[in-house]
Design a protein around this motif. Structure first.
Motif, PDB file in Angstrom:
ATOM      1  N   LYS A  64      17.519   2.687  64.740  1.00 12.44           N
ATOM      2  CA  LYS A  64      16.105   2.834  64.381  1.00 12.44           C
ATOM      3  C   LYS A  64      15.240   2.732  65.627  1.00 12.44           C
ATOM      4  CE  LYS A  64      12.487   1.114  61.296  1.00 12.44           C
ATOM      5  NZ  LYS A  64      12.105   0.107  60.280  1.00 12.44           N
ATOM      6  N   ILE A  65      14.287   3.628  65.769  1.00  8.95           N
ATOM      7  CA  ILE A  65      13.352   3.593  66.880  1.00  8.95           C
ATOM      8  C   ILE A  65      11.941   3.421  66.352  1.00  8.95           C
ATOM      9  CG2 ILE A  65      14.777   4.885  68.493  1.00  8.95           C
ATOM     10  CD1 ILE A  65      13.296   7.413  67.725  1.00  8.95           C
ATOM     11  N   VAL A  66      11.058   2.836  67.184  1.00  9.85           N
ATOM     12  CA  VAL A  66       9.697   2.521  66.750  1.00  9.85           C
ATOM     13  C   VAL A  66       8.718   2.753  67.901  1.00  9.85           C
ATOM     14  CG1 VAL A  66      10.389   0.782  65.045  1.00  9.85           C
ATOM     15  CG2 VAL A  66       9.993   0.094  67.422  1.00  9.85           C
ATOM     16  N   TRP A  67       7.464   2.982  67.529  1.00  9.86           N
ATOM     17  CA  TRP A  67       6.398   2.911  68.512  1.00  9.86           C
ATOM     18  C   TRP A  67       6.204   1.445  68.869  1.00  9.86           C
ATOM     19  CZ3 TRP A  67       4.372   6.697  71.204  1.00  9.86           C
ATOM     20  CH2 TRP A  67       4.340   7.995  70.677  1.00  9.86           C
ATOM     21  N   CYS A  68       5.985   1.149  70.132  1.00  8.03           N
ATOM     22  CA  CYS A  68       5.747  -0.247  70.501  1.00  8.03           C
ATOM     23  C   CYS A  68       4.573  -0.341  71.462  1.00  8.03           C
ATOM     24  CB  CYS A  68       7.000  -0.875  71.113  1.00  8.03           C
ATOM     25  SG  CYS A  68       7.489  -0.202  72.705  1.00  8.03           S
ATOM     26  N   TYR A  69       3.996  -1.521  71.491  1.00 10.14           N
ATOM     27  CA  TYR A  69       2.841  -1.760  72.350  1.00 10.14           C
ATOM     28  C   TYR A  69       2.829  -3.236  72.732  1.00 10.14           C
ATOM     29  CZ  TYR A  69       0.688  -3.160  67.866  1.00 10.14           C
ATOM     30  OH  TYR A  69       0.424  -3.736  66.654  1.00 10.14           O
ATOM     31  N   LEU A 108      12.688  12.527  73.856  1.00  6.35           N
ATOM     32  CA  LEU A 108      12.661  13.681  72.960  1.00  6.35           C
ATOM     33  C   LEU A 108      11.981  13.347  71.637  1.00  6.35           C
ATOM     34  CD1 LEU A 108      16.269  15.067  73.599  1.00  6.35           C
ATOM     35  CD2 LEU A 108      14.105  15.962  74.496  1.00  6.35           C
ATOM     36  N   ALA A 109      12.241  12.139  71.121  1.00  4.83           N
ATOM     37  CA  ALA A 109      11.594  11.724  69.873  1.00  4.83           C
ATOM     38  C   ALA A 109      10.085  11.576  70.065  1.00  4.83           C
ATOM     39  CB  ALA A 109      12.196  10.405  69.391  1.00  4.83           C
ATOM     40  N   THR A 110       9.687  11.049  71.218  1.00  2.94           N
ATOM     41  CA  THR A 110       8.261  10.910  71.527  1.00  2.94           C
ATOM     42  C   THR A 110       7.578  12.263  71.565  1.00  2.94           C
ATOM     43  OG1 THR A 110       8.733   8.946  72.877  1.00  2.94           O
ATOM     44  CG2 THR A 110       6.597  10.013  73.181  1.00  2.94           C
ATOM     45  N   LEU A 111       8.156  13.196  72.306  1.00  2.36           N
ATOM     46  CA  LEU A 111       7.550  14.518  72.438  1.00  2.36           C
ATOM     47  C   LEU A 111       7.508  15.260  71.107  1.00  2.36           C
ATOM     48  CD1 LEU A 111       9.133  15.700  75.817  1.00  2.36           C
ATOM     49  CD2 LEU A 111       6.927  14.587  75.421  1.00  2.36           C
ATOM     50  N   SER A 112       8.565  15.099  70.318  1.00  2.00           N
ATOM     51  CA  SER A 112       8.599  15.744  69.009  1.00  2.00           C
ATOM     52  C   SER A 112       7.476  15.229  68.118  1.00  2.00           C
ATOM     53  CB  SER A 112       9.956  15.506  68.348  1.00  2.00           C
ATOM     54  OG  SER A 112       9.977  16.015  67.036  1.00  2.00           O
ATOM     55  N   THR A 113       7.268  13.911  68.123  1.00  7.24           N
ATOM     56  CA  THR A 113       6.213  13.313  67.303  1.00  7.24           C
ATOM     57  C   THR A 113       4.833  13.773  67.743  1.00  7.24           C
ATOM     58  OG1 THR A 113       7.566  11.347  66.905  1.00  7.24           O
ATOM     59  CG2 THR A 113       5.202  11.129  66.550  1.00  7.24           C
ATOM     60  N   LEU A 114       4.607  13.804  69.051  1.00  6.11           N
ATOM     61  CA  LEU A 114       3.300  14.228  69.563  1.00  6.11           C
ATOM     62  C   LEU A 114       3.033  15.692  69.233  1.00  6.11           C
ATOM     63  CD1 LEU A 114       3.242  12.487  73.057  1.00  6.11           C
ATOM     64  CD2 LEU A 114       2.181  11.734  70.931  1.00  6.11           C
ATOM     65  N   THR A 115       4.085  16.523  69.282  1.00 11.12           N
ATOM     66  CA  THR A 115       3.922  17.937  68.951  1.00 11.12           C
ATOM     67  C   THR A 115       3.548  18.114  67.487  1.00 11.12           C
ATOM     68  OG1 THR A 115       5.527  18.592  70.644  1.00 11.12           O
ATOM     69  CG2 THR A 115       5.081  20.171  68.884  1.00 11.12           C
ATOM     70  N   LYS A 116       4.230  17.355  66.605  1.00 14.25           N
ATOM     71  CA  LYS A 116       3.936  17.459  65.174  1.00 14.25           C
ATOM     72  C   LYS A 116       2.521  17.006  64.863  1.00 14.25           C
ATOM     73  CE  LYS A 116       8.727  16.762  63.675  1.00 14.25           C
ATOM     74  NZ  LYS A 116       9.672  15.822  63.011  1.00 14.25           N
ATOM     75  N   LYS A 117       2.049  15.978  65.590  1.00 11.61           N
ATOM     76  CA  LYS A 117       0.701  15.461  65.336  1.00 11.61           C
ATOM     77  C   LYS A 117      -0.361  16.235  66.105  1.00 11.61           C
ATOM     78  CE  LYS A 117       2.116  10.725  64.223  1.00 11.61           C
ATOM     79  NZ  LYS A 117       1.565  10.777  62.869  1.00 11.61           N
ATOM     80  N   GLN A 118       0.098  17.178  66.948  1.00  8.89           N
ATOM     81  CA  GLN A 118      -0.801  18.001  67.751  1.00  8.89           C
ATOM     82  C   GLN A 118      -1.765  17.152  68.569  1.00  8.89           C
ATOM     83  OE1 GLN A 118      -2.532  20.663  64.796  1.00  8.89           O
ATOM     84  NE2 GLN A 118      -0.909  22.159  65.148  1.00  8.89           N
ATOM     85  N   THR A 144       3.609   0.588  60.842  1.00  9.92           N
ATOM     86  CA  THR A 144       2.880   1.501  59.963  1.00  9.92           C
ATOM     87  C   THR A 144       3.196   2.968  60.242  1.00  9.92           C
ATOM     88  OG1 THR A 144       0.960   1.684  61.442  1.00  9.92           O
ATOM     89  CG2 THR A 144       0.996  -0.154  59.870  1.00  9.92           C
ATOM     90  N   ARG A 145       3.812   3.252  61.371  1.00 12.86           N
ATOM     91  CA  ARG A 145       4.111   4.636  61.744  1.00 12.86           C
ATOM     92  C   ARG A 145       5.614   4.827  61.811  1.00 12.86           C
ATOM     93  NH1 ARG A 145      -0.770   6.481  64.951  1.00 12.86           N
ATOM     94  NH2 ARG A 145      -2.092   4.642  65.095  1.00 12.86           N
ATOM     95  N   SER A 146       6.160   5.618  60.932  1.00 15.97           N
ATOM     96  CA  SER A 146       7.596   5.877  60.921  1.00 15.97           C
ATOM     97  C   SER A 146       7.930   6.976  61.927  1.00 15.97           C
ATOM     98  CB  SER A 146       8.042   6.318  59.525  1.00 15.97           C
ATOM     99  OG  SER A 146       9.406   6.674  59.533  1.00 15.97           O
ATOM    100  N   ILE A 147       8.967   6.736  62.713  1.00 18.09           N
ATOM    101  CA  ILE A 147       9.366   7.751  63.687  1.00 18.09           C
ATOM    102  C   ILE A 147      10.835   8.127  63.552  1.00 18.09           C
ATOM    103  CG2 ILE A 147       9.937   6.117  65.527  1.00 18.09           C
ATOM    104  CD1 ILE A 147       8.628   8.132  67.472  1.00 18.09           C
TER     105      ILE A 147
END
Length: 263
Positions: A153-158, A183-193, A237-240
């Motif tokens: 499992k991967i997650v956004w973190c801060y 790759l997961a980061t770039l894919s998510t950003l592309t989907k969210k434009q 709150t954000r599923s990746i």
């Protein structure tokens, strides 16, 4: 004199960098620098010239390297001889994967864990330096057999000191174009434009973690990495999603392998 210090010395010679050595061996950079300084103090000689171009051997360092290589070769031969007698399992993994999944293996007297860069893992397996490897890269090849596949499992973190996750303008990723977290980061950003976000590319996990923990950027990382680091927090709150981990061995290796050490 600790043979681990000799190994660290040797790796710094090869990479000319304490940060690259830290990444390879699974240390933080400051620990590598301290071990090198300690070694120099023990023998009373300066082994490296330190500059913006990296760590360069002095003449004393070059002379010391010859003896260090002889000692490391002897120790390696001795370990290999006696490890074979007690059927020690030799495992290779990246520092991140070993930290997240091999904690039981580290305390198992019949298991030895080695950390390598991702690019080295299959080479080490093929050369017989390790019996199995854990990697987050699929490698379909007739030479290798996948013993196990794990969903990670991967997650956004801060930064833990931040109260909320307001998407900043900067996200930090590995410079490695094949890194699954990148790759997961770039894919998510592309989907969210997301158009206004800029990427910071880094070479080591140490630098990535320091930027996130300081609150300068966000990142996508394994959930295990985030929950074990008190300076980070995960965004629930954000599923990746997840990425795949693979356990490989050589197909020619017919020895049964117990994977109960995976945590």
């Amino acid at each position: 004199m600790d043979t681990k210090d000799l190994q660290i010395f040797y790796e710094v010679v090869q990479s000319k960098s304490t940060s690259k050595t830290a990444e390879k061996l699974g240390y933080v950079q400051s620990a590598i620098s301290k071990r090198v300084t300690k070694l120099e103090e023990e023998i009373g000689l300066t082994l490296f010239t330190r500059s913006n171009k990296g760590m360069v051997l002095t003449q004393n360092g070059a002379d010391f390297l010859k003896y260090a290589q002889q000692i490391l070769t002897t120790v390696s031969d001795m370990e290999q001889h006696f490890h074979q007698k007690i059927a020690t399992l030799r495992i290779g993994a990246t520092p991140t994967i070993s930290s997240n999944y091999l904690k039981k293996a580290y305390v198992n007297p019949h298991v030895t864990v080695y950390t390598f860069l991702i690019s080295e893992l299959f080479v080490r397996l093929k050369e017989g330096h390790v019996a199995i490897i854990l990697t987050n890269r699929a490698y379909p090849s007739p030479e290798f057999h996948c013993l196990k596949q794990i969903r990670e499992k991967i997650v956004w973190c801060y930064a833990a000191k931040r109260e909320t996750l307001n998407m900043p303008t900067k996200i930090v990723v590995s410079r490695d174009p094949n890194c699954p977290y990148r790759l997961a980061t770039l894919s998510t950003l592309t989907k969210k434009q997301e158009q206004s976000i800029s990427l910071i590319e880094v070479d080591t996990l140490d630098v990535l973690l320091s930027l996130v923990s300081a609150g300068d950027a966000l990142a996508v990382l394994p959930e295990k990495t985030v929950t074990s680091n008190k300076q980070l927090q995960a965004d629930r709150t954000r599923s990746i999603g997840a990425v795949d981990l693979f356990v490989y061995k050589l197909k020619t290796n017919q020895t049964p392998i117990d994977l109960s050490f995976l945590s």
